[in-house]
Design a protein around this motif. Sequence first.
Motif, mmCIF file in Angstrom:
data_model
loop_
_atom_site.group_PDB
_atom_site.id
_atom_site.type_symbol
_atom_site.label_atom_id
_atom_site.label_comp_id
_atom_site.label_asym_id
_atom_site.label_seq_id
_atom_site.Cartn_x
_atom_site.Cartn_y
_atom_site.Cartn_z
ATOM 1 N N LYS A 75 23.654 16.323 -66.911
ATOM 2 C CA LYS A 75 23.423 15.037 -66.364
ATOM 3 C C LYS A 75 23.264 14.744 -64.793
ATOM 4 O O LYS A 75 22.163 14.200 -64.613
ATOM 5 N N LYS A 79 19.694 13.427 -63.647
ATOM 6 C CA LYS A 79 19.884 12.052 -62.522
ATOM 7 C C LYS A 79 19.002 12.662 -61.451
ATOM 8 O O LYS A 79 18.160 11.836 -60.559
ATOM 9 N N LYS A 83 15.354 10.849 -59.664
ATOM 10 C CA LYS A 83 14.959 10.364 -58.415
ATOM 11 C C LYS A 83 14.198 11.226 -57.586
ATOM 12 O O LYS A 83 13.259 10.609 -56.934
#
Length: 196
Positions: A75, A79, A83
């Motif tokens: 995860k 993430k 970004k």
Amino acid sequence: MRSPIRSSPRRRPRTGLLASALFAGQLAVFGATMTLAPAPAEAAVPETKKLALVDLQRVLMETTQGKSAKKNLEKAVAKSSAKLERKAADLQKQYEDLQAKAAMLSESELMRRQQELMVAEQELQELYAAAQEDLAKKEGLLMEKIYKNASAIVKTMAKNEGIHVVLVRSELTVLYANPQLDITNKVIVAYDKKFK
């Protein structure tokens, strides 16, 4: 009157039976000295009563804590990647925009914008490196915790079952081992019972 000069015959290498006999004699003397030398002392090796193997990679990946840690890391990677990909796409768009407008900009304005894009690209590279370092650090901390817990489980299990030596099973350290020596499944079960 001349005295006859005797020429000395050249020394010929010993061949044949004489040379063989000399060689055999030297070999016998050498062999006798070798057999007279004291035999090397054998080191006393204690007999190991019980040996076991643990595949720590499996423990890290198959325990409940290990699976949870892997999901959390995945995860965090997703993430961080999302970004960084957004920033990279934004930077790419700025490059394309600059290329389209380059003919209309003054030379000083073009140089200023190119400089800004180069700084932004450098910052993006630093963000990539920082993200990778951060993820590696998180993974290391999680794996260290699981390793310490597994080590405690293995020590307890070894004491309870009378195991004298527990080796880490890997391709680099163990070429072959009888599968009956592998206690990895027991370690995983005991780990999940103790660390839910």
